[in-house]
Design an enzyme around this catalytic site. Structure first.
Site, PDB file in Angstrom:
ATOM      1  N   LEU A  38     -25.784 -66.996  60.933  1.00 33.01           N
ATOM      2  CA  LEU A  38     -25.490 -68.234  61.655  1.00 33.01           C
ATOM      3  C   LEU A  38     -24.121 -68.114  62.324  1.00 33.01           C
ATOM      4  O   LEU A  38     -23.384 -67.160  62.096  1.00 33.01           O
ATOM      5  CB  LEU A  38     -25.520 -69.425  60.688  1.00 33.01           C
ATOM      6  CG  LEU A  38     -26.813 -69.621  59.886  1.00 33.01           C
ATOM      7  CD1 LEU A  38     -26.756 -70.950  59.127  1.00 33.01           C
ATOM      8  CD2 LEU A  38     -28.045 -69.592  60.775  1.00 33.01           C
ATOM      9  N   GLY A  39     -23.777 -69.091  63.140  1.00 33.57           N
ATOM     10  CA  GLY A  39     -22.434 -69.104  63.746  1.00 33.57           C
ATOM     11  C   GLY A  39     -22.423 -68.811  65.232  1.00 33.57           C
ATOM     12  O   GLY A  39     -21.395 -68.974  65.894  1.00 33.57           O
ATOM     13  N   GLY A 117     -36.542 -69.983  69.330  1.00 35.69           N
ATOM     14  CA  GLY A 117     -37.216 -71.278  69.500  1.00 35.69           C
ATOM     15  C   GLY A 117     -37.377 -71.650  70.959  1.00 35.69           C
ATOM     16  O   GLY A 117     -36.592 -71.244  71.812  1.00 35.69           O
ATOM     17  N   ALA A 274     -15.283 -60.275  82.844  1.00 32.57           N
ATOM     18  CA  ALA A 274     -15.082 -61.558  82.145  1.00 32.57           C
ATOM     19  C   ALA A 274     -14.866 -62.631  83.196  1.00 32.57           C
ATOM     20  O   ALA A 274     -13.760 -63.134  83.382  1.00 32.57           O
ATOM     21  CB  ALA A 274     -13.887 -61.460  81.200  1.00 32.57           C
ATOM     22  N   HIS A 449      11.677 -79.690  59.342  1.00 32.52           N
ATOM     23  CA  HIS A 449      12.636 -78.746  59.930  1.00 32.52           C
ATOM     24  C   HIS A 449      12.822 -77.578  58.972  1.00 32.52           C
ATOM     25  O   HIS A 449      13.004 -77.804  57.785  1.00 32.52           O
ATOM     26  CB  HIS A 449      13.984 -79.437  60.155  1.00 32.52           C
ATOM     27  CG  HIS A 449      15.030 -78.475  60.646  1.00 32.52           C
ATOM     28  ND1 HIS A 449      15.023 -77.997  61.938  1.00 32.52           N
ATOM     29  CD2 HIS A 449      16.084 -77.895  60.009  1.00 32.52           C
ATOM     30  CE1 HIS A 449      16.046 -77.168  62.084  1.00 32.52           C
ATOM     31  NE2 HIS A 449      16.701 -77.086  60.930  1.00 32.52           N
TER      32      HIS A 449
END
Ligand code: NAI
Length: 471
Positions: A38-39, A117, A274, A449
């Site tokens: 998955l993913g 699917g 890309a 801080h």
């Protein structure tokens, strides 16, 4: 045949998050996925492996830079790269995460159905198993399409996985290319270009526009380009790629491009294309089901994410808006909530955008230029990481925080960051903007801080010229 309340096609961040939320809300949910894990793109071949490679390559680049290491008190000798080990580590990082997501989904009671699917008409999803077994039909009260996107291919630069590669290949090379030419200076080009430059490639980025990181604040993009240039990346902007001459004998392939009337040539061992991604809408049976596309090839949806076919919903990269994992996730949650009778919406103006280079560019909302284009009267607050104690103590003083606020109401319209780990800082800006916060709210919020986040607070103060650590 059991009827599910919701059948989701695609288990990327949009689909699997929708499945988990739907199951939490008591909906009987099935999740259809063709990959063995998955993913989706993000976890398997996108966001996560690229972040693992950015991390690992930064570690290598640091120790390999003898001078920088020596200045930090580290003596190095004969540093060399074991690319196979580095890739193994990256794969282990990805493997652990996708396994975890599998467990989460399963433990929530979501039924994971393996295979490809497609819409089968009559409120059915047909799943074709990858092993060639019999098709499975799932009946659904609602169907959610969440199949994501695939890399855009240029007609004269077809992916062959060897010389012309996509991000899918560029995260798994078994050899560092001597010369890597990257086409496109967007998120993928800049991130993976950085990775391979750190690992030793000579990287040239060829971009059609006259700037890098389109969509980001111009000042952020300019500084980022300068910084990446210092790291060894060469930029060829306003250059239109025209073709590729194949490698011959010992001669490398040559990418050809044009700038005005000038012909450009770039020798390359590999060319990473890309230039964007396109929605994965093919073979889903959309037309027969009455699911229409818009002029950009995205699935048309209404404000409740319903497509032009009743009961069929779509989210993420398939529909309008930025193609980002977290946008898909939020839309997945919204659809699950709408189906459970709750309100659900996602404000695309509040989707943060990050390029995970070093320094990182992180942004949300309107840029100064976009706000002015809209005719808005704005005030700008800026603060440099060079004056931030934590940045100095971390040796990461590059960059700045910039807040764009409405001049009349002081409401924050946008925040633009360039610096170390700004991907983590942008969430605070999103939170302020989600609640309609002002630059003063940001400036008066107490920050630990020393932290990098104080630069954001100071930029908030700088809108009213009240920054403490700046003149
Ligand atoms: P992109 O849309 O971010 O950038 C593509 C770049 O290629 C643009 O600058 C465009 O002008 C340029 N281009 C287009 N055609 C060209 C040509 N023929 N020659 C030269 N340059 C050309 O696309 P990218 O980087 O491929 O990413 C795809 C999608 O994935 C984007 O929506 C991006 O936001 C997303 N993504 C997000 C990441 C993140 O959030 N850090 C990481 C990786 C991808």
């Amino acid at each position: 045949m059991d009827t599910f309340d919701l059948v989701i096609i695609g288990a990327g961040p949009g689909g699997y998050v929708a499945a988990i939320r739907a199951a939490q809300l008591g909906l009987k949910t099935a999740l259809v996925e063709k990959r063995s894990t998955l993913g989706g793109t993000c976890l398997n071949v996108g966001c996560i492996p690229s972040k693992a490679l950015l991390h690992l390559s930064a570690q290598f680049a640091f120790v390999a830079d003898e001078k920088a290491a020596a200045a930090a008190g580290i003596k190095t000798k004969e540093v060399s790269l074991d690319l196979a080990a580095l890739m193994k580590r990256k794969n282990a990082m990805v493997g652990g995460l996708v396994k975890g997501v599998g467990t989460l989904v399963e433990k929530r009671g979501v039924e994971v159905v393996r295979g490809t699917g497609r819409l089968g008409g009559d409120n059915k999803v047909v799943v074709k198993p990858e092993d060639g077994g019999d098709e499975v039909r799932l009946a659904a009260k609602a169907i959610l399409l969440a199949t994501g996107s695939v890399p855009v291919e240029l007609p004269f630069l077809k992916f062959d996985g060897k010389t012309v590669i996509s991000s899918d290949h560029a995260i798994a090379l078994d050899k560092v290319p001597e010369e890597l030419v990257v086409v496109g200076a967007g998120a993928i080009g800049l991130e993976l270009g950085s990775v391979w430059a750190r690992l030793g490639s000579k990287v040239t980025v060829v971009e059609m526009l006259p700037r890098i990181a389109a969509g980001f604040d111009e000042e952020v993009a300019r500084h980022l380009q300068r910084s990446l240039g210092r790291q060894g990346l060469t930029f060829e902007l306003a250059a239109k790629v025209t073709g590729l001459n194949a490698a011959k004998g010992k001669k490398k392939a040559v990418l050809t491009a044009e700038r005005d009337d000038q012909k450009l040539t770039f020798p390359a061992d590999q060319v990473l294309v890309a230039v964007g991604r396109r929605p994965a809408t093919r073979d889903l049976g959309l037309e027969d089901a009455g699911v229409e596309l818009d002029d950009n090839g995205r699935i048309k949806t209404n404000t409740t994410f319903q497509t032009t076919a009743k009961g069929i919903y779509a989210i993420g990269d398939l529909i309008a808006g930025p193609m980002l994992a977290h946008k898909g996730e939020e839309e997945g949650v919204a659809v699950a909530e709408i189906l459970a009778g709750k309100p659900g919406e996602v404000d695309h103006n509040l989707v943060p955008n990050v390029v995970y280079t070093e320094p990182e560019a992180a942004s949300v909302g309107l840029t100064e230029a976009a706000a002015k284009e809209k005719g808005l009267d704005v005030r700008i607050g800026k603060f440099s990481f060079g004056a931030n104690g934590r940045a100095i103590a971390t040796g990461a003083t590059e960059g700045f925080a910039k807040v764009v606020a409405d001049a009349k109401t002081d409401r924050i319209l946008g925040v633009h960051l360039l610096g170390h780990h700004t991907s983590e800082l942008i969430a605070e800006a999103v939170a302020h903007m989600t609640y309609g916060g002002s630059a003063e709210d940001l400036g008066r919020t107490i920050h630990a801080h020393p932290t990098l986040s104080e630069a954001l607070k100071e930029a908030g103060l700088a809108v009213s010229k009240s920054a403490i650590h700046a003149l």
